[in-house]
Design an enzyme around this catalytic site. Structure first.
Site, PDB file in Angstrom:
ATOM      1  N   HIS A  40      30.272  18.824 -46.389  1.00 18.88           N
ATOM      2  CA  HIS A  40      31.484  19.629 -46.403  1.00 18.88           C
ATOM      3  C   HIS A  40      31.909  19.932 -47.835  1.00 18.88           C
ATOM      4  O   HIS A  40      32.968  19.511 -48.293  1.00 18.88           O
ATOM      5  CB  HIS A  40      32.606  18.920 -45.637  1.00 18.88           C
ATOM      6  CG  HIS A  40      32.438  18.998 -44.160  1.00 18.88           C
ATOM      7  ND1 HIS A  40      32.914  18.045 -43.300  1.00 18.88           N
ATOM      8  CD2 HIS A  40      31.825  19.927 -43.384  1.00 18.88           C
ATOM      9  CE1 HIS A  40      32.606  18.381 -42.059  1.00 18.88           C
ATOM     10  NE2 HIS A  40      31.944  19.518 -42.089  1.00 18.88           N
ATOM     11  N   CYS A  95      23.128   9.485 -41.583  1.00 24.30           N
ATOM     12  CA  CYS A  95      23.494   8.297 -42.360  1.00 24.30           C
ATOM     13  C   CYS A  95      23.165   7.045 -41.542  1.00 24.30           C
ATOM     14  O   CYS A  95      23.488   6.980 -40.348  1.00 24.30           O
ATOM     15  CB  CYS A  95      24.982   8.345 -42.685  1.00 24.30           C
ATOM     16  SG  CYS A  95      25.587   6.842 -43.475  1.00 24.30           S
ATOM     17  N   GLU A 125      30.687  14.315 -36.855  1.00 22.00           N
ATOM     18  CA  GLU A 125      30.218  12.937 -36.684  1.00 22.00           C
ATOM     19  C   GLU A 125      30.633  12.390 -35.323  1.00 22.00           C
ATOM     20  O   GLU A 125      29.832  11.752 -34.620  1.00 22.00           O
ATOM     21  CB  GLU A 125      30.773  12.034 -37.792  1.00 22.00           C
ATOM     22  CG  GLU A 125      30.292  10.588 -37.667  1.00 22.00           C
ATOM     23  CD  GLU A 125      30.938   9.644 -38.670  1.00 22.00           C
ATOM     24  OE1 GLU A 125      31.250   8.498 -38.289  1.00 22.00           O
ATOM     25  OE2 GLU A 125      31.126  10.063 -39.835  1.00 22.00           O
ATOM     26  N   CYS A 195      32.701   2.889 -42.710  1.00 24.26           N
ATOM     27  CA  CYS A 195      31.715   2.674 -43.767  1.00 24.26           C
ATOM     28  C   CYS A 195      32.334   1.864 -44.907  1.00 24.26           C
ATOM     29  O   CYS A 195      33.472   2.106 -45.318  1.00 24.26           O
ATOM     30  CB  CYS A 195      31.224   4.027 -44.270  1.00 24.26           C
ATOM     31  SG  CYS A 195      30.124   3.934 -45.685  1.00 24.26           S
TER      32      CYS A 195
END
Length: 664
Positions: A40, A95, A125, A195
């Site tokens: 993005h 990821c 996501e 994360c």
């Protein structure tokens, strides 16, 4: 004043892995297609697009031989299945932390657990995560939405539940939601899938915001983790979000006025390139002090290494590719992916001196540019689109002389002896004798118009070119004329434009060829000059009266039979009709009177009065309107006889009839 940049600002592991994967594929000569933007960040996406990377919305859009890249956000299982069915090469850049969530929800769904996902339902996501759920699932973005799910679905309290979060979910909001989950879902399996890099980035941002007067968050406005950084900073100090350094110049005046002695913190989303972070840092320090002098906090080795690429100097005359990020009346701001702020003066934007920047470019446009001057002290690069186009355009113009290719340009100036047309950024002089189809045509009508022309002369040493519009118009008219003669026949109708007038008629452009309407064909009534009926520029309906193919002459008809006054007379004024007429002429034997335009009748002297008169002037004068009866019509000789006496007798007889009828 001090500026401090967060240590974790910029690419995270997953994003860096995905971007490097794309660059590696490009180096191998692969035709790369990413499922959606790879990250993005519009600036990096634009750079990759320049290098040949195409964004595909669906796997089916990737042609045979292409390589599809699954971005770090990951995709649903059915998308992976469709990629396999398409038979194209796939590079999975999901990821690893996201892939771990996919496995968690997939396994939990197979066990019959209901999946609860903390995140933005419309973020790619999260769309990928729920795409790995084979059973029931619910998505909530905050504590309030979680409560709504609980109230709307009380059955969940008695079902096995699996809870995960979007990797970039707000850490503090996750803690709030966990309080509810621990109280309500006693049988829930909770996985902390935020994360580590995201959590660390947010924690650093909060600490920096608490110690700062102003926070600058850098990143794409579509980036979820960038938006979260702004959210966590807002409670502690004034916070602004920018995509590029140019946006700093638009900061409100109250912020600029408060910067003296202020502490400024800078952080960036996981999809923000290091070059943009450095550009913001340099620009911000220059806005405040004119030079970087209090930003020693950014000299740590890890950040220096990350920014090393952005420190490359740019040489004058180097060609660069940029994206328009700002437009003012005098300049266009361009992001060229380097530390300096690029700008194109309005005078260097186009070969047209009258052009306005907003008419040429818009935000997001990509341009090839030539560096005119680099000012490292000010951190700016002066760029020119006009000169880049000129180099490229001159090659095209010079080649067009030999090939006689027809070029398209816009007339920007009318000068003494001709006009200037701009094509491919090159000014081409077109003499007056070559500018229009006919000598004497106005040159002013060409101004600002798009025209086609050929190059008839090139001076390579002086880089000057001469063009001809007439050459193209001549060929066009010949082609139109050839097509006309293929289908032309007597009686066929055409729509044309009056081109010129003479004393004996009007010439009409039928499209590639001219025809003439003789003055006698312009009107059923007598006219002294064609201008009484038509003017130059009028659009007219005509038909072919006669053709001379050998001489190339065309006679046109303009009068319509339905407008023939004799046809109107026969239809509306039969013998015996009593009507009003206007005296238009006198002779010794009677008076001529206008019945309708184009037809005069004779009132013989014996029919003017019920008694003998010496001459018509004793009773009538020109201009008198009198009532007559049409007593005879000779259509062959075009003669009409009229009688005032007969009209009077007819009126008297009618009056007697009415009187007798009333007495009865």
């Amino acid at each position: 004043m001090s500026i401090q940049v967060a240590k974790s600002a910029g690419f995270c592991f997953g994003v860096n892995r995905a971007v490097e994967m794309v660059y590696d594929l490009l180096q191998k000569g692969k035709k790369v297609y990413t499922l959606g933007p790879i990250i993005h960040n519009p600036q990096l996406v634009a750079e990759l697009s320049e290098k040949g990377v195409t964004i595909a919305s669906e796997p089916e859009e990737v042609p045979e031989g292409g390589t599809v890249v699954v971005r770090s956000h990951g995709v649903a299982q059915d998308v992976m299945d469709r990629i396999s069915q398409c038979g194209v090469e796939c590079a999975d850049a999901t990821c690893p932390f996201v892939a771990k969530i996919h496995k968690i929800v997939s396994d939990a769904s197979k066990k019959g657990q209901v999946i609860l996902v903390a995140g933005d339902r419309h973020h790619p996501e999260v769309e990928g995560i729920i795409g790995h759920c084979s059973g029931f699932y619910y998505v909530f973005k905050n504590r309030a939405e979680l409560k709504t799910i609980n109230e709307s679905h009380p059955e969940l309290l008695h079902l096995p539940v699996c809870v995960v979060s979007q990797t970039t979910f707000n850490g503090s909001e996750w803690e709030n939601c966990l309080e509810i989950i621990e109280k309500v879902y006693t049988n829930a399996s909770v996985f902390g899938t935020i994360c580590n890099a995201t959590a660390q980035r947010q924690a650093e941002a909060v600490a920096l915001a608490k110690a700062s007067d102003l926070m600058i968050v850098i990143g794409g406005r579509q980036s979820s983790n960038t938006a979260k950084l702004r959210e966590v900073c807002l409670p502690f100090c004034q916070t602004i979000l920018v995509e590029t350094a140019v946006e700093l110049y638009a900061m409100p005046k109250e912020i600029l006025d408060s910067l003296a002695g202020a502490k400024v913190g800078i952080t960036a989303g996981a999809s923000t390139p290091a070059s943009i972070i450095k550009e913001v840092l340099v620009t911000m320090t220059e806005i405040i002090e004119g030079a970087v002098q209090n930003s020693t906090e950014v000299t740590e080795s890890n950040f220096a290494e990350m920014l090393e690429e952005s420190l490359k100097s740019l040489n004058t005359d180097e060609k660069v590719h940029g994206v328009v990020v700002g437009i003012t009346p005098n300049e266009v701001y361009v992001d060229v992916g380097r530390k300096q702020a690029g700008f194109v003066p309005a005078s260097e934007l186009s070969a047209d001196p009258n052009v306005k920047p907003e008419d040429v470019v818009k935000i997001g446009d990509e341009m090839d540019l030539l560096i005119m001057r680099t000012n490292d002290q000010e951190g700016t690069i002066m760029l020119s689109k006009k000169r880049f186009d000129s180099i490229k355009g001159w090659e095209a113009v010079a080649a067009a002389e030999e090939s006689q290719e027809v070029l398209t340009g816009v007339v920007t100036e009318v000068i003494k002896g001709g006009v200037i047309a701009v094509t491919n950024g090159i000014r081409v002089f077109i003499p007056a004798s070559q500018a229009t189809a006919a000598r004497g045509d106005s040159l002013d009508e060409l101004l600002k118009k798009e025209v086609q022309f050929r190059i008839i002369e090139v001076n390579r040493s002086r880089r000057r070119a001469v063009g001809s519009i007439r050459s193209v118009l001549k060929d066009l008219r010949k082609a139109q004329a050839d097509k006309f003669w293929e289908t032309a026949e007597e009686g066929k109708e055409y729509t044309g434009v009056v081109k010129s007038l003479t004393a004996y008629g009007a010439f009409v452009d039928l499209g590639g060829i001219d025809g003439m309407i003789h003055i006698s064909e312009l009107s059923w009534t007598r006219v002294k000059h064609p201008s009484e009926v038509v003017n130059v520029g009028d659009t007219v309906q005509v038909y072919i009266k006669a053709l001379d193919r050998e001489k190339g002459k065309i006679s046109l008809g303009y009068k319509r039979s339905e407008d023939n006054p004799w046809n109107i007379l026969e239809r509306d004024y039969p013998v015996g009709t009593v009507c009003d007429v206007t005296v238009v002429g006198m002779t010794t034997f009677g008076a001529f009177a206008r019945i309708i335009p184009g037809i005069d009748g004779l009132i013989h002297i014996s029919q003017i009065a019920d008694h003998r008169i010496e001459k018509p002037q004793d009773v009538l004068k020109i201009g008198d309107v009198v009532k007559v009866k049409i007593t005879e019509i000779d259509f062959e000789k075009k003669r009409v006889s009229l009688s005032i006496r007969a009209a009077v007798e007819a009126e008297e007889a009618e009056a007697v009839s009415e009187e007798e009828a009333s007495e009865e």
